[in-house]
Every structure is written in C-alpha cells, then in structure tokens.
Design a protein around this motif. Sequence first.
Motif, PDB file in Angstrom:
ATOM      1  N   LEU A   1       0.775  -1.154  -0.109  1.00  0.00           N
ATOM      2  CA  LEU A   1      -0.100   0.070  -0.196  1.00  0.00           C
ATOM      3  C   LEU A   1       0.855   1.146  -0.088  1.00  0.00           C
ATOM      4  O   LEU A   1       0.793   2.216  -0.686  1.00  0.00           O
ATOM      5  CB  LEU A   1      -0.949  -0.179   1.131  1.00  0.00           C
ATOM      6  CG  LEU A   1      -1.766   1.197   1.460  1.00  0.00           C
ATOM      7  CD1 LEU A   1      -2.960   0.573   2.358  1.00  0.00           C
ATOM      8  CD2 LEU A   1      -1.269   2.233   2.083  1.00  0.00           C
ATOM      9  N   LEU A   2       1.737   1.137   0.820  1.00  0.00           N
ATOM     10  CA  LEU A   2       2.882   2.483   0.734  1.00  0.00           C
ATOM     11  C   LEU A   2       3.569   2.554  -0.150  1.00  0.00           C
ATOM     12  O   LEU A   2       3.769   3.775  -0.911  1.00  0.00           O
ATOM     13  CB  LEU A   2       3.855   2.192   2.030  1.00  0.00           C
ATOM     14  CG  LEU A   2       5.029   3.458   2.299  1.00  0.00           C
ATOM     15  CD1 LEU A   2       3.981   4.548   3.025  1.00  0.00           C
ATOM     16  CD2 LEU A   2       5.674   3.070   3.338  1.00  0.00           C
ATOM     17  N   ARG A   3       4.015   1.482  -1.304  1.00  0.00           N
ATOM     18  CA  ARG A   3       4.477   1.696  -2.245  1.00  0.00           C
ATOM     19  C   ARG A   3       3.616   2.404  -3.450  1.00  0.00           C
ATOM     20  O   ARG A   3       3.988   3.194  -4.049  1.00  0.00           O
ATOM     21  CB  ARG A   3       5.323   0.568  -2.908  1.00  0.00           C
ATOM     22  CG  ARG A   3       6.387  -0.215  -2.133  1.00  0.00           C
ATOM     23  CD  ARG A   3       6.782  -1.744  -2.679  1.00  0.00           C
ATOM     24  NE  ARG A   3       7.787  -2.221  -2.160  1.00  0.00           N
ATOM     25  CZ  ARG A   3       9.102  -2.109  -2.817  1.00  0.00           C
ATOM     26  NH1 ARG A   3       8.995  -1.486  -4.220  1.00  0.00           N
ATOM     27  NH2 ARG A   3      10.215  -2.611  -2.451  1.00  0.00           N
ATOM     28  N   GLU A   4       2.527   1.796  -3.341  1.00  0.00           N
ATOM     29  CA  GLU A   4       1.404   2.396  -4.097  1.00  0.00           C
ATOM     30  C   GLU A   4       1.180   4.073  -4.016  1.00  0.00           C
ATOM     31  O   GLU A   4       1.082   4.860  -4.925  1.00  0.00           O
ATOM     32  CB  GLU A   4       0.196   1.588  -4.054  1.00  0.00           C
ATOM     33  CG  GLU A   4      -0.962   2.274  -5.019  1.00  0.00           C
ATOM     34  CD  GLU A   4      -2.222   1.401  -4.875  1.00  0.00           C
ATOM     35  OE1 GLU A   4      -3.258   1.503  -5.662  1.00  0.00           O
ATOM     36  OE2 GLU A   4      -2.363   0.510  -4.020  1.00  0.00           O
ATOM     37  N   ALA A   5       1.169   4.298  -2.825  1.00  0.00           N
ATOM     38  CA  ALA A   5       0.959   5.783  -2.624  1.00  0.00           C
ATOM     39  C   ALA A   5       2.153   6.799  -2.929  1.00  0.00           C
ATOM     40  O   ALA A   5       2.081   7.615  -3.332  1.00  0.00           O
ATOM     41  CB  ALA A   5       0.568   5.913  -1.016  1.00  0.00           C
ATOM     42  N   VAL A   6       3.242   6.159  -2.678  1.00  0.00           N
ATOM     43  CA  VAL A   6       4.528   6.873  -2.855  1.00  0.00           C
ATOM     44  C   VAL A   6       5.017   6.890  -4.448  1.00  0.00           C
ATOM     45  O   VAL A   6       5.200   7.978  -4.957  1.00  0.00           O
ATOM     46  CB  VAL A   6       5.769   6.331  -1.912  1.00  0.00           C
ATOM     47  CG1 VAL A   6       7.075   7.003  -2.603  1.00  0.00           C
ATOM     48  CG2 VAL A   6       5.543   6.551  -0.551  1.00  0.00           C
ATOM     49  N   GLU A   7       4.634   5.837  -5.012  1.00  0.00           N
ATOM     50  CA  GLU A   7       5.063   5.569  -6.260  1.00  0.00           C
ATOM     51  C   GLU A   7       4.147   5.859  -7.410  1.00  0.00           C
ATOM     52  O   GLU A   7       4.491   5.675  -8.666  1.00  0.00           O
ATOM     53  CB  GLU A   7       5.760   4.218  -6.659  1.00  0.00           C
ATOM     54  CG  GLU A   7       7.197   3.946  -5.636  1.00  0.00           C
ATOM     55  CD  GLU A   7       7.617   2.498  -5.831  1.00  0.00           C
ATOM     56  OE1 GLU A   7       7.190   1.745  -6.407  1.00  0.00           O
ATOM     57  OE2 GLU A   7       8.592   2.184  -5.173  1.00  0.00           O
ATOM     58  N   GLY A   8       3.030   6.077  -6.847  1.00  0.00           N
ATOM     59  CA  GLY A   8       1.781   6.043  -7.842  1.00  0.00           C
ATOM     60  C   GLY A   8       1.271   4.819  -8.433  1.00  0.00           C
ATOM     61  O   GLY A   8       0.216   4.832  -9.217  1.00  0.00           O
ATOM     62  N   VAL A   9       1.670   3.769  -8.293  1.00  0.00           N
ATOM     63  CA  VAL A   9       1.406   2.561  -9.021  1.00  0.00           C
ATOM     64  C   VAL A   9       1.544   1.305  -8.047  1.00  0.00           C
ATOM     65  O   VAL A   9       2.831   1.317  -7.375  1.00  0.00           O
ATOM     66  CB  VAL A   9       1.911   2.498 -10.344  1.00  0.00           C
ATOM     67  CG1 VAL A   9       3.409   2.325  -9.861  1.00  0.00           C
ATOM     68  CG2 VAL A   9       1.224   1.087 -11.010  1.00  0.00           C
ATOM     69  N   ARG A  10       0.712   0.500  -7.698  1.00  0.00           N
ATOM     70  CA  ARG A  10       0.900  -0.861  -6.986  1.00  0.00           C
ATOM     71  C   ARG A  10       1.904  -1.789  -7.547  1.00  0.00           C
ATOM     72  O   ARG A  10       1.630  -1.992  -8.835  1.00  0.00           O
ATOM     73  CB  ARG A  10      -0.512  -1.401  -6.888  1.00  0.00           C
ATOM     74  CG  ARG A  10      -0.472  -2.457  -5.458  1.00  0.00           C
ATOM     75  CD  ARG A  10      -1.691  -3.131  -5.419  1.00  0.00           C
ATOM     76  NE  ARG A  10      -1.749  -3.847  -4.185  1.00  0.00           N
ATOM     77  CZ  ARG A  10      -1.658  -3.515  -3.015  1.00  0.00           C
ATOM     78  NH1 ARG A  10      -1.889  -2.081  -2.444  1.00  0.00           N
ATOM     79  NH2 ARG A  10      -1.615  -4.403  -1.979  1.00  0.00           N
ATOM     80  N   PRO A  11       3.006  -2.111  -6.968  1.00  0.00           N
ATOM     81  CA  PRO A  11       3.836  -3.205  -7.602  1.00  0.00           C
ATOM     82  C   PRO A  11       3.081  -4.313  -8.186  1.00  0.00           C
ATOM     83  O   PRO A  11       2.150  -4.798  -7.754  1.00  0.00           O
ATOM     84  CB  PRO A  11       4.681  -3.606  -6.636  1.00  0.00           C
ATOM     85  CG  PRO A  11       4.590  -2.557  -5.652  1.00  0.00           C
ATOM     86  CD  PRO A  11       3.176  -1.947  -5.536  1.00  0.00           C
ATOM     87  N   SER A  12       3.411  -4.682  -9.438  1.00  0.00           N
ATOM     88  CA  SER A  12       2.611  -5.937 -10.096  1.00  0.00           C
ATOM     89  C   SER A  12       3.493  -6.641 -11.066  1.00  0.00           C
ATOM     90  O   SER A  12       4.309  -5.863 -11.915  1.00  0.00           O
ATOM     91  CB  SER A  12       1.403  -5.119 -10.840  1.00  0.00           C
ATOM     92  OG  SER A  12       0.933  -6.479 -11.610  1.00  0.00           O
TER      93      SER A  12
END
Length: 437
Positions: free
Chosen positions: A295-306
């Motif tokens: 969730l934090l990566r998605e908020a900071v980087e703008g995209v959820r890791p996938s």
Amino acid sequence: DVYKRQARTPVVTLVAKSHDRHVEHALRTTREENLAMVADTVAYLTAHGRRVFLDAEHFFDGYASDRGYALDVLRAAGDAGADLAVLCDTNGGMLPDDVAGIVADVADATGLRLGIHCHNDTGCAVANTLAAVDVGATHVQGTLNGYGERTGNADLVTVVADLELKRGRHLLPDGALAEATRISHAVAEVTNIPPYSRQPYVGVSAFAHKAGLHASAVKVDPMLYQHAEPERVGNDMRMLVSDMAGRASIELKGAELGYDLSTDRALLSTIVDRVKVLESQGYTFEAADASFELLLREAVEGVRPSFFSVESWRAITESSPVQDALSEATVKLRAGGERVVAVGEGNGPVNALDQALRHAIGQLYPELAKLELVDFKVRILDTEHGTDAVTRVLISTSDGETTWQTVGVGANVVEASWEALVDGLVFGLLRHGQPPR
C-alpha cells in the motif's frame, strides 16, 4: 559396568523423590530405603568417574509436607558425592517469594550447590528461576522457548536475557546474546511450532509500537518506550500500523521501509486516511506488514507493484461418496507480454489457486519455487450475518529465511484468500529483487 562403558557421558543427572508421600505412595517403599537408593546410586556413579547432578523431584511440595525429610534426600546425595542438587517445582505451583525463601533456607541448611527447575503452571517459571538465582542457585534448568508439558518450563531465552541485561551477569561469550532471536525462531521451525509473537525479547511484537502517542515519543527517542535495545537480543523495533495510527506511526514505518515521508505532509495524511478507511472495512495492517508495504509503495510511487495482470480466476470443488473433495482452479492473466491460462489442483480452493498461479508465471519467475504458504487464518468479521458475513484472511508466506503476512477481505472467503495470496507472492518477488513489469 557394561552400561558404564557404553555410556561415556561425563555428567549423569538422576531424578529422585524428595516428597515423602511420593516415596510411600508412588515408589511404594520406605523413607529409609529411598535415602539408601539415592546414596548408593550416587556413590556408584561417582566411584566410576561420573559427575552427578541430582534432580529432587517435587522438592517444593515435599518441603511443605516434611521439610526435614526433603533436606535429608539432598544431604544423602551430597554426602555420596553429588556435585549439585536441583530443586524441582515439578507441579509448577510456586510463587517467587516462596521460592526465594525456600532456596535460601536449603542453601543455609545443607551447604550444597543448588540448581532450580521450574514449570510455568502459575505463569511464574521465569520469575521463580530468577528468584532462586538471586538467593544463591547457580544452575538453571529450562527449555528454549519454554517448551514442555502442561504450560511449559522456564524459557531459557528469557532467563538468560534477564540475567545478562537486568542482573549484569556475564553468562555468554561477547555478542552471543544477539543470536537469541535467530536461535529461538530456528528452534521453532525445527519443532514446527509457530514462534510466539509476544515472547519476551525475541517475539516479533516484543519491541513493537502502534499507538500515536507511543509513536510520537519513539520518534524522539526509541528508549522512551523500550526497556532494552532490541539489537542486543538480535531483534528489531517494529512500527505497527492500525486504525490507531497517527502521522508519527506512518512516518516511522515508512522510514523503516526506506521511504522519507517527513517532507510531504499531504502524502502522509493521504496514507493515514487510507489506512483508517481500509481498517474500518476489516483490513488489519498490524498483522500484515507486507500488505502495508505494498500500500505504501502504491501511495509513494503512484502505482501498485505488479508482476502480472489478472483477467479472471475461478475455483471449483468436487466431492463424491467414493472420493475425497478435490479442488480445481483456473487463472487467466497476462504476464511477460503474453496471455496465460493455467490450471491447478489442490486439497482446497486456495491451494488450487496457488498451484494454478505458480504454473502460470513460474517460468518467468523461478523465485516462486522458494516461496511457500506456511499459515492461513480466517476470521468472520460480522458474525450476525452467518455464512454471508464479511471474511478476513491472513496468509503467511516464507522463502525459508523470513516470513511475511498479507491480508485480504471480502464477502467471499475464496476472494479474500486470493487477494492475500497474490499480495504474498508479489511481496516475495519484490524481496528477491525482481522488478515489477
């Protein structure tokens, strides 16, 4: 003598009855004969070059029943050459003040070197052990992680850490105490007993903080809310994220994961609000650090890791009077620029989905072979709804070295499981250095 030559142990521990009623009713012998057996056995072993430790079974209950006889058993062993008399709280019913008084009295009355052996039936095994050491016991018996019958034995991890860090006793070689967490968890793996998260010193929650007030203070000085430096026992401070989280909690957790959120107050507020909304829906990030990191990566980087995009999935379970239930799952996804359809079978829908997903992307990501689902927990969140209630699923995944937790929530237990399962594999691939595609 044949047995003496075969068993080359330099130390022999004998278990002897020190409770008069046990002698008469369990051994069905006389008090005098029991003393003679103790003396003769110890004398025989010492005559053949063995050091002898005598475990005085049920000693504290025996002391309460007949102090004089309990002491006579110890003296019989000591006079015959025993190196040590271990006072055993076999039933585990003692409290620290009583242990201290009795051990001190026995030391004064016998002059023997004493040991202590405590069970945890009153929740005082460690405290009773420390009380005995404080008044002169120089030998401690216990088990790693407190394993043992009934409620267990004194936890040697806690006892040693307490004696070193709180009593200043130098027991281990320099730096060895820092191995405590690793060793405790390694033994838990060998015994196939999940590590206790709240175990003193070495549990994953032993140095965890979550409330906003705590987090604000920890941000200033971690030792304001910690009784010892976690590094001294090989553990780490951990920030828990929950619906109690404030800005400081999220900021510290972000720093723990390598993100500096201190300069972006708007982003910090967004993450705090997102966590609280999700937890109100049934998610729990306190127990699912890996899901929070995603969730934090998605908020900071703008995209959820996938590493793949899911088109659809399904799972069916079939059973018959002549065959146990078997589940089959199909997943359709895009990975590596191609559309992939894969089928998996398992002993349940989650196992089948796991197998299908691995078949679909296993060649692209061989690291998946190292990842294993090691725990699966389901909780019904609104029990008044019965079988159509919202369900929370927590999954633990391991790569053989570390373990991480992910969470999924949904009205369908398989759907919630799929969410947690995918997050667990995605997080594992990130840990092994795979870049998202």
